[in-house]
Design a protein around this motif. Structure first.
Motif, PDB file in Angstrom:
ATOM      1  N   TYR A  32       0.807  -1.210   0.000  1.00 29.55           N
ATOM      2  CA  TYR A  32       0.000   0.000   0.000  1.00 29.55           C
ATOM      3  C   TYR A  32       0.842   1.263   0.000  1.00 29.55           C
ATOM      4  N   VAL A  33       1.802   1.345   0.919  1.00 30.07           N
ATOM      5  CA  VAL A  33       2.611   2.547   1.045  1.00 30.07           C
ATOM      6  C   VAL A  33       4.075   2.194   0.786  1.00 30.07           C
ATOM      7  N   HIS A  50       7.256   9.157   1.569  1.00 25.97           N
ATOM      8  CA  HIS A  50       6.471   7.983   1.265  1.00 25.97           C
ATOM      9  C   HIS A  50       5.265   8.340   0.424  1.00 25.97           C
ATOM     10  N   THR A  52       1.375   6.672  -1.103  1.00 32.60           N
ATOM     11  CA  THR A  52       0.348   5.637  -1.081  1.00 32.60           C
ATOM     12  C   THR A  52       0.074   5.159  -2.503  1.00 32.60           C
ATOM     13  N   ILE A  53      -0.689   4.089  -2.612  1.00 33.32           N
ATOM     14  CA  ILE A  53      -1.013   3.567  -3.939  1.00 33.32           C
ATOM     15  C   ILE A  53      -1.835   4.583  -4.726  1.00 33.32           C
ATOM     16  N   SER A  56      -0.881   9.801  -2.762  1.00 28.79           N
ATOM     17  CA  SER A  56      -0.686  10.784  -1.694  1.00 28.79           C
ATOM     18  C   SER A  56       0.735  10.677  -1.161  1.00 28.79           C
ATOM     19  N   THR A  57       1.347  11.825  -0.897  1.00 28.76           N
ATOM     20  CA  THR A  57       2.767  11.838  -0.501  1.00 28.76           C
ATOM     21  C   THR A  57       2.977  12.582   0.806  1.00 28.76           C
ATOM     22  N   LYS A  97       8.768  -0.898   2.059  1.00 31.38           N
ATOM     23  CA  LYS A  97       7.409  -0.606   2.480  1.00 31.38           C
ATOM     24  C   LYS A  97       7.455   0.379   3.642  1.00 31.38           C
ATOM     25  N   GLY A  99       5.416   0.801   7.212  1.00 36.52           N
ATOM     26  CA  GLY A  99       4.441   0.177   8.084  1.00 36.52           C
ATOM     27  C   GLY A  99       5.124  -0.591   9.192  1.00 36.52           C
TER      28      GLY A  99
END
Length: 115
Positions: A32-33, A50, A52-53, A56-57, A97, A99
């Motif tokens: 995802y991230v 980072h 997101t898919i 968003s940064t 990743k 998370g």
């Protein structure tokens, strides 16, 4: 197990630019991230950006306005465009990743900013 191959580092003068690439071994739709991390000599590894898919940064304050993270899900690749580089950006850059559980680290790519 997902694997990352970072590339694009090098030696650049202060104020210069580099574009880093991270090839991911499996579809990053399932991750995802994605993030870019860096580790300078004698310092802990830190997350600098980072994404997101959905695109968003988020950026660390130290690179905000100078670095841009992007991803191409079709190519399983994450990029980091670095502009107006500073000496303190010198580090080995890694992708992974973001998370609670990280994948094994790749070899990273060295970025050296020096006059």
């Amino acid at each position: 197990q997902v694997q990352f191959v970072e590339s694009g580092g090098g030696l650049v003068q202060p104020g210069g630019s580099l574009r880093l690439s991270c090839a991911v071994s499996k579809s990053i739709f399932s991750i995802y991230v994605m993030g870019w991390y860096r580790q300078a000599p004698g310092k802990q590894r830190e997350l600098v950006a980072h994404i997101t898919i959905g695109g968003s940064t988020v950026y660390a304050d130290s690179v905000k306005g100078r670095f841009t993270i992007s991803r191409d899900n079709a190519k399983n690749t994450v990029y980091l465009q670095m502009n107006r580089l500073k000496i303190e950006d010198t580090a080995v850059y890694y992708c992974n990743k973001v998370g609670a559980t990280l994948a094994p680290w790749g070899q990273g790519t060295q970025v050296t900013v020096s006059s």
